[in-house]
Design a protein around this motif. Sequence first.
Motif, PDB file in Angstrom:
ATOM      1  N   PRO A 111       0.837  -1.157   0.016  1.00 36.71           N
ATOM      2  CA  PRO A 111       0.018   0.018   0.164  1.00 36.71           C
ATOM      3  C   PRO A 111       0.817   1.313  -0.007  1.00 36.71           C
ATOM      4  O   PRO A 111       0.390   2.372  -0.578  1.00 36.71           O
ATOM      5  CB  PRO A 111      -0.814   0.045   1.299  1.00 36.71           C
ATOM      6  CG  PRO A 111      -0.836  -1.501   1.465  1.00 36.71           C
ATOM      7  CD  PRO A 111       0.376  -2.118   1.143  1.00 36.71           C
ATOM      8  N   GLY A 112       1.893   1.385   0.681  1.00 33.41           N
ATOM      9  CA  GLY A 112       2.812   2.730   0.599  1.00 33.41           C
ATOM     10  C   GLY A 112       4.013   2.448   1.271  1.00 33.41           C
ATOM     11  O   GLY A 112       4.255   1.715   2.356  1.00 33.41           O
TER      12      GLY A 112
ATOM     13  N   ALA B 111      -7.638   3.939  -0.573  1.00 38.84           N
ATOM     14  CA  ALA B 111      -7.293   4.252   0.797  1.00 38.84           C
ATOM     15  C   ALA B 111      -7.236   5.536   1.044  1.00 38.84           C
ATOM     16  O   ALA B 111      -6.250   6.100   1.721  1.00 38.84           O
ATOM     17  CB  ALA B 111      -5.775   3.737   0.801  1.00 38.84           C
ATOM     18  N   SER B 112      -8.129   6.383   0.367  1.00 42.51           N
ATOM     19  CA  SER B 112      -8.164   7.782   0.574  1.00 42.51           C
ATOM     20  C   SER B 112      -8.277   8.393   2.172  1.00 42.51           C
ATOM     21  O   SER B 112      -7.861   9.494   2.363  1.00 42.51           O
ATOM     22  CB  SER B 112      -9.214   8.481  -0.285  1.00 42.51           C
ATOM     23  OG  SER B 112     -10.518   7.938   0.074  1.00 42.51           O
ATOM     24  N   GLY B 113      -8.951   7.576   2.925  1.00 42.32           N
ATOM     25  CA  GLY B 113      -9.040   7.863   4.161  1.00 42.32           C
ATOM     26  C   GLY B 113      -7.885   7.841   5.117  1.00 42.32           C
ATOM     27  O   GLY B 113      -7.652   8.669   6.079  1.00 42.32           O
ATOM     28  N   LEU B 114      -6.976   7.230   4.665  1.00 44.62           N
ATOM     29  CA  LEU B 114      -5.610   7.016   5.440  1.00 44.62           C
ATOM     30  C   LEU B 114      -4.395   7.506   4.698  1.00 44.62           C
ATOM     31  O   LEU B 114      -3.558   8.192   5.144  1.00 44.62           O
ATOM     32  CB  LEU B 114      -5.414   5.571   6.077  1.00 44.62           C
ATOM     33  CG  LEU B 114      -4.128   5.556   6.776  1.00 44.62           C
ATOM     34  CD1 LEU B 114      -4.012   6.067   7.915  1.00 44.62           C
ATOM     35  CD2 LEU B 114      -3.876   3.666   7.025  1.00 44.62           C
ATOM     36  N   LEU B 115      -4.374   7.026   3.452  1.00 42.94           N
ATOM     37  CA  LEU B 115      -3.046   7.342   2.530  1.00 42.94           C
ATOM     38  C   LEU B 115      -3.358   8.275   1.402  1.00 42.94           C
ATOM     39  O   LEU B 115      -2.320   8.436   0.639  1.00 42.94           O
ATOM     40  CB  LEU B 115      -2.536   6.069   2.033  1.00 42.94           C
ATOM     41  CG  LEU B 115      -2.102   4.953   3.250  1.00 42.94           C
ATOM     42  CD1 LEU B 115      -1.834   3.660   2.546  1.00 42.94           C
ATOM     43  CD2 LEU B 115      -1.031   5.421   3.873  1.00 42.94           C
TER      44      LEU B 115
ATOM     45  N   ASN C  45      -5.208   8.364  -1.351  1.00 42.64           N
ATOM     46  CA  ASN C  45      -5.467   8.158  -2.821  1.00 42.64           C
ATOM     47  C   ASN C  45      -5.880   6.685  -2.856  1.00 42.64           C
ATOM     48  O   ASN C  45      -5.688   5.860  -1.826  1.00 42.64           O
ATOM     49  CB  ASN C  45      -4.569   8.562  -3.804  1.00 42.64           C
ATOM     50  CG  ASN C  45      -3.170   7.965  -3.548  1.00 42.64           C
ATOM     51  OD1 ASN C  45      -2.767   7.408  -2.508  1.00 42.64           O
ATOM     52  ND2 ASN C  45      -2.258   8.253  -4.503  1.00 42.64           N
ATOM     53  N   THR C  46      -5.872   6.088  -4.365  1.00 43.74           N
ATOM     54  CA  THR C  46      -6.089   4.799  -4.486  1.00 43.74           C
ATOM     55  C   THR C  46      -4.600   4.205  -4.417  1.00 43.74           C
ATOM     56  O   THR C  46      -3.750   4.594  -4.556  1.00 43.74           O
ATOM     57  CB  THR C  46      -6.543   4.309  -5.773  1.00 43.74           C
ATOM     58  OG1 THR C  46      -7.838   5.109  -6.017  1.00 43.74           O
ATOM     59  CG2 THR C  46      -6.845   3.146  -5.881  1.00 43.74           C
ATOM     60  N   ARG C  47      -4.646   2.943  -3.483  1.00 46.95           N
ATOM     61  CA  ARG C  47      -3.407   2.350  -3.232  1.00 46.95           C
ATOM     62  C   ARG C  47      -3.608   0.954  -3.719  1.00 46.95           C
ATOM     63  O   ARG C  47      -4.444   0.328  -4.058  1.00 46.95           O
ATOM     64  CB  ARG C  47      -3.053   2.418  -1.919  1.00 46.95           C
ATOM     65  CG  ARG C  47      -2.655   3.824  -1.269  1.00 46.95           C
ATOM     66  CD  ARG C  47      -1.480   4.359  -1.826  1.00 46.95           C
ATOM     67  NE  ARG C  47      -1.215   5.729  -1.607  1.00 46.95           N
ATOM     68  CZ  ARG C  47      -0.142   5.905  -0.802  1.00 46.95           C
ATOM     69  NH1 ARG C  47       0.793   5.172  -0.472  1.00 46.95           N
ATOM     70  NH2 ARG C  47       0.010   7.517  -0.369  1.00 46.95           N
ATOM     71  N   SER C  48      -2.343  -0.004  -3.654  1.00 45.43           N
ATOM     72  CA  SER C  48      -2.210  -1.495  -3.858  1.00 45.43           C
ATOM     73  C   SER C  48      -2.815  -1.941  -2.609  1.00 45.43           C
ATOM     74  O   SER C  48      -2.368  -1.840  -1.491  1.00 45.43           O
ATOM     75  CB  SER C  48      -1.088  -1.836  -4.128  1.00 45.43           C
ATOM     76  OG  SER C  48      -0.885  -3.293  -4.311  1.00 45.43           O
TER      77      SER C  48
END
Length: 156
Positions: free
Chosen positions: A38-39, A111-115, A117-120
């Motif tokens: 994810p990041g 994952a916009s709520g935490l990271l 944008n869109t994530r893996s």
Amino acid sequence: MISVGSSIPAAPGSLWVEKDNNTVSFPSSGKYIIVGVPGAFTPPCSSQVPGYVENYEKLKEKGISAVYIVAVNDIFVVNAWKEKLAKDSGVHFLSDSKGEFTKSVGLDFDASGLLGNTRSQRYAAVVEDGKVVNLQVEDEAPNVTVTHADKILGSL
């Protein structure tokens, strides 16, 4: 979403390694692993990736020619993350800054709520001759269970 038996799509022009506009090409033959995270710099990702770095030689002994870590982050963040976790490692750290590769394999999530944008999703795909032979996807992004390097190593 990709599954066992699926072909890995060609890497888009926005999937970079080491510097901007340095597009990656996945091998068409042989066996390799793609690890989607994810990041960069997030605690779960930063605890998962070292297992692949530490076990790189063992993975090679099992026939793995390359390990690709794919993060939906810009190339500068991905390079800084590699510098911190795997400076002299043969593991490839890839920047999927637009998320195009992640979307093409159907493993993106909002994952916009935490990271922001869109994530893996967190996944590990063992690919042989361009086809997925093993795919493990975590049920929740923070988890590192089925995608842990030891689990993948044990499945080879």
